[in-house]
Design a protein around this motif. Sequence first.
Motif, PDB file in Angstrom:
ATOM      1  N   ARG A 249       7.001   7.238  15.224  1.00  0.00           N
ATOM      2  CA  ARG A 249       6.429   8.028  16.328  1.00  0.00           C
ATOM      3  C   ARG A 249       5.449   7.220  17.167  1.00  0.00           C
ATOM      4  N   THR A 250       4.887   6.163  16.585  1.00  0.00           N
ATOM      5  CA  THR A 250       3.889   5.366  17.310  1.00  0.00           C
ATOM      6  C   THR A 250       4.419   4.015  17.783  1.00  0.00           C
ATOM      7  N   HIS A 251       5.546   3.548  17.216  1.00  0.00           N
ATOM      8  CA  HIS A 251       6.086   2.238  17.582  1.00  0.00           C
ATOM      9  C   HIS A 251       7.511   2.291  18.110  1.00  0.00           C
ATOM     10  N   GLY A 252       8.179   3.440  18.019  1.00  0.00           N
ATOM     11  CA  GLY A 252       9.501   3.585  18.590  1.00  0.00           C
ATOM     12  C   GLY A 252      10.640   3.042  17.757  1.00  0.00           C
ATOM     13  N   THR A 253      10.374   2.644  16.527  1.00  0.00           N
ATOM     14  CA  THR A 253      11.451   2.205  15.638  1.00  0.00           C
ATOM     15  C   THR A 253      11.172   2.694  14.231  1.00  0.00           C
ATOM     16  N   PHE A 254      12.233   3.068  13.534  1.00  0.00           N
ATOM     17  CA  PHE A 254      12.108   3.671  12.204  1.00  0.00           C
ATOM     18  C   PHE A 254      12.286   2.577  11.163  1.00  0.00           C
ATOM     19  N   PRO A 255      11.236   2.205  10.424  1.00  0.00           N
ATOM     20  CA  PRO A 255      11.292   1.037   9.548  1.00  0.00           C
ATOM     21  C   PRO A 255      11.785   1.359   8.138  1.00  0.00           C
ATOM     22  N   PRO A 256      12.084   0.323   7.350  1.00  0.00           N
ATOM     23  CA  PRO A 256      12.376   0.547   5.929  1.00  0.00           C
ATOM     24  C   PRO A 256      11.185   1.200   5.232  1.00  0.00           C
ATOM     25  N   LEU A 257      11.474   1.860   4.117  1.00  0.00           N
ATOM     26  CA  LEU A 257      10.423   2.546   3.370  1.00  0.00           C
ATOM     27  C   LEU A 257       9.532   1.536   2.658  1.00  0.00           C
ATOM     28  N   PRO A 258       8.214   1.619   2.852  1.00  0.00           N
ATOM     29  CA  PRO A 258       7.295   0.736   2.134  1.00  0.00           C
ATOM     30  C   PRO A 258       6.908   1.335   0.788  1.00  0.00           C
ATOM     31  N   PRO A 259       6.428   0.537  -0.152  1.00  0.00           N
ATOM     32  CA  PRO A 259       5.882   1.109  -1.393  1.00  0.00           C
ATOM     33  C   PRO A 259       4.665   1.976  -1.093  1.00  0.00           C
ATOM     34  N   ALA A 260       4.473   3.027  -1.868  1.00  0.00           N
ATOM     35  CA  ALA A 260       3.347   3.933  -1.642  1.00  0.00           C
ATOM     36  C   ALA A 260       2.018   3.205  -1.716  1.00  0.00           C
ATOM     37  N   GLU A 261       1.897   2.245  -2.661  1.00  0.00           N
ATOM     38  CA  GLU A 261       0.614   1.559  -2.817  1.00  0.00           C
ATOM     39  C   GLU A 261       0.259   0.724  -1.584  1.00  0.00           C
ATOM     40  N   ARG A 262       1.260   0.193  -0.881  1.00  0.00           N
ATOM     41  CA  ARG A 262       0.964  -0.574   0.330  1.00  0.00           C
ATOM     42  C   ARG A 262       0.473   0.357   1.434  1.00  0.00           C
ATOM     43  N   VAL A 263       1.105   1.520   1.552  1.00  0.00           N
ATOM     44  CA  VAL A 263       0.685   2.481   2.570  1.00  0.00           C
ATOM     45  C   VAL A 263      -0.761   2.922   2.323  1.00  0.00           C
ATOM     46  N   GLU A 264      -1.096   3.147   1.067  1.00  0.00           N
ATOM     47  CA  GLU A 264      -2.435   3.627   0.739  1.00  0.00           C
ATOM     48  C   GLU A 264      -3.511   2.599   1.071  1.00  0.00           C
ATOM     49  N   SER A 265      -3.138   1.334   1.195  1.00  0.00           N
ATOM     50  CA  SER A 265      -4.117   0.290   1.518  1.00  0.00           C
ATOM     51  C   SER A 265      -4.191  -0.008   3.008  1.00  0.00           C
ATOM     52  N   LEU A 266      -3.348   0.645   3.818  1.00  0.00           N
ATOM     53  CA  LEU A 266      -3.289   0.348   5.245  1.00  0.00           C
ATOM     54  C   LEU A 266      -4.465   0.965   5.999  1.00  0.00           C
ATOM     55  N   ALA A 267      -4.907   0.248   7.028  1.00  0.00           N
ATOM     56  CA  ALA A 267      -5.845   0.825   7.993  1.00  0.00           C
ATOM     57  C   ALA A 267      -5.011   1.433   9.120  1.00  0.00           C
ATOM     58  N   MET A 268      -5.130   2.732   9.337  1.00  0.00           N
ATOM     59  CA  MET A 268      -4.316   3.420  10.346  1.00  0.00           C
ATOM     60  C   MET A 268      -5.165   3.798  11.542  1.00  0.00           C
ATOM     61  N   THR A 269      -4.531   3.798  12.727  1.00  0.00           N
ATOM     62  CA  THR A 269      -5.188   4.348  13.905  1.00  0.00           C
ATOM     63  C   THR A 269      -5.262   5.867  13.746  1.00  0.00           C
ATOM     64  N   ALA A 270      -6.063   6.495  14.575  1.00  0.00           N
ATOM     65  CA  ALA A 270      -6.186   7.949  14.502  1.00  0.00           C
ATOM     66  C   ALA A 270      -4.845   8.628  14.769  1.00  0.00           C
ATOM     67  N   LYS A 271      -4.082   8.076  15.705  1.00  0.00           N
ATOM     68  CA  LYS A 271      -2.782   8.662  16.027  1.00  0.00           C
ATOM     69  C   LYS A 271      -1.820   8.503  14.853  1.00  0.00           C
ATOM     70  N   GLU A 272      -1.783   7.298  14.265  1.00  0.00           N
ATOM     71  CA  GLU A 272      -0.934   7.077  13.095  1.00  0.00           C
ATOM     72  C   GLU A 272      -1.323   8.005  11.953  1.00  0.00           C
ATOM     73  N   ARG A 273      -2.631   8.113  11.725  1.00  0.00           N
ATOM     74  CA  ARG A 273      -3.113   8.958  10.643  1.00  0.00           C
ATOM     75  C   ARG A 273      -2.699  10.415  10.854  1.00  0.00           C
ATOM     76  N   GLY A 274      -2.742  10.872  12.090  1.00  0.00           N
ATOM     77  CA  GLY A 274      -2.355  12.253  12.376  1.00  0.00           C
ATOM     78  C   GLY A 274      -0.899  12.517  12.049  1.00  0.00           C
ATOM     79  N   PHE A 275      -0.017  11.606  12.478  1.00  0.00           N
ATOM     80  CA  PHE A 275       1.409  11.767  12.174  1.00  0.00           C
ATOM     81  C   PHE A 275       1.665  11.641  10.672  1.00  0.00           C
ATOM     82  N   TYR A 276       0.959  10.725  10.041  1.00  0.00           N
ATOM     83  CA  TYR A 276       1.134  10.501   8.607  1.00  0.00           C
ATOM     84  C   TYR A 276       0.733  11.740   7.806  1.00  0.00           C
ATOM     85  N   GLU A 277      -0.411  12.289   8.098  1.00  0.00           N
ATOM     86  CA  GLU A 277      -0.863  13.486   7.377  1.00  0.00           C
ATOM     87  C   GLU A 277       0.064  14.667   7.641  1.00  0.00           C
TER      88      GLU A 277
END
Length: 332
Positions: A249-277
């Motif tokens: 939704r924020t980059h226009g391409t649908f990526p491969p699934l990352p491991p959950a632990e990598r996602v939990e360590s990411l710094a997200m923008t407010a927009k990314e965080r909103g879509f993620y939640e």
Amino acid sequence: MSSVIASARFSVLDRSRTREGHTSPEALRDTVALAREAERLGYHRFWVSEHHGVPGVAGSAPTVLAAAVAGATRTIRVGTGGVMLPNHRPLVVAEQFGVLESLFPGRVDMGLGRSVGFTDGVRRALGRDKDDADDFAAQLDELLGWFLGASPTGVRARPSEGLTVPPFVLAMGEGASVAAATGLPLVIGDLRDRDRMRRGIDRYRARFRASRWASEPYVVVSGTVAVAATPERARRLLIPEAWSMAYSRTHGTFPPLPPAERVESLAMTAKERGFYEAGLAGQLAGTEEEVADGLESLLKDTGAQEVLVTTSTHDREALLDSYRRLAAIAGL
């Protein structure tokens, strides 16, 4: 076990999601392996999907993949969720399903959707544009006609003509009205927007006209269901897909699934965080007791006869465990 849950069918839609650190061929082989396990567990159907030019999805040719799944299993129904009809000529779709039904008689479903390519580039590559979805009703009529021998050109669809391949319409909104007018079973999602889902189902039931394909409305609700030993583990199953959706939704391409632990360590923008939640919210996820309560509420709320589970995650063992736990909840 709840009588409402016991009376419902449970099925699986696998989208052949690619995972970080794994290849697309692995994703397709994982789909076939999951189908074997779904059959062993007693699920009713196993469907595969259609996506083009998407880095995170390996399933681009659903009828080909359905043939591989059917060849690797013996009893489970196999089909598509779905073939996107605006991307194809109806005759070719009829021929493909005619071949499948001829090879695996009595086991094939024809799930059909009205979406076109994910991006402008994909639509151009397919020779389609967004407006092609507006012709879905006519395309659907033509497709069903090939099985009945109703051809305006004198051409006969072989080996399709005379065969019965149960059709389903995948829909929200407009597609629900098409399913009702054509008298076909409806597959509708997603679970996060229950009000919209219920409106679509109500519209479908109110407008349904009996047909040679279905004498009364048949509703399949689809969405993510994640079951684990603890609520926290169930939530971790949702994390890879929620992040991939947020990224798309924020980059226009649908990526491969990352491991959950990598996602939990990411710094997200407010927009990314909103879509993620938003992707984590509203799903059916939790322990067996929590998911059983959620399923009972969903089935009572919608009156659906079937649940099509679409869960994807990076951890394949956790995914298989979730499907095993769900099978136990459903009494399969």
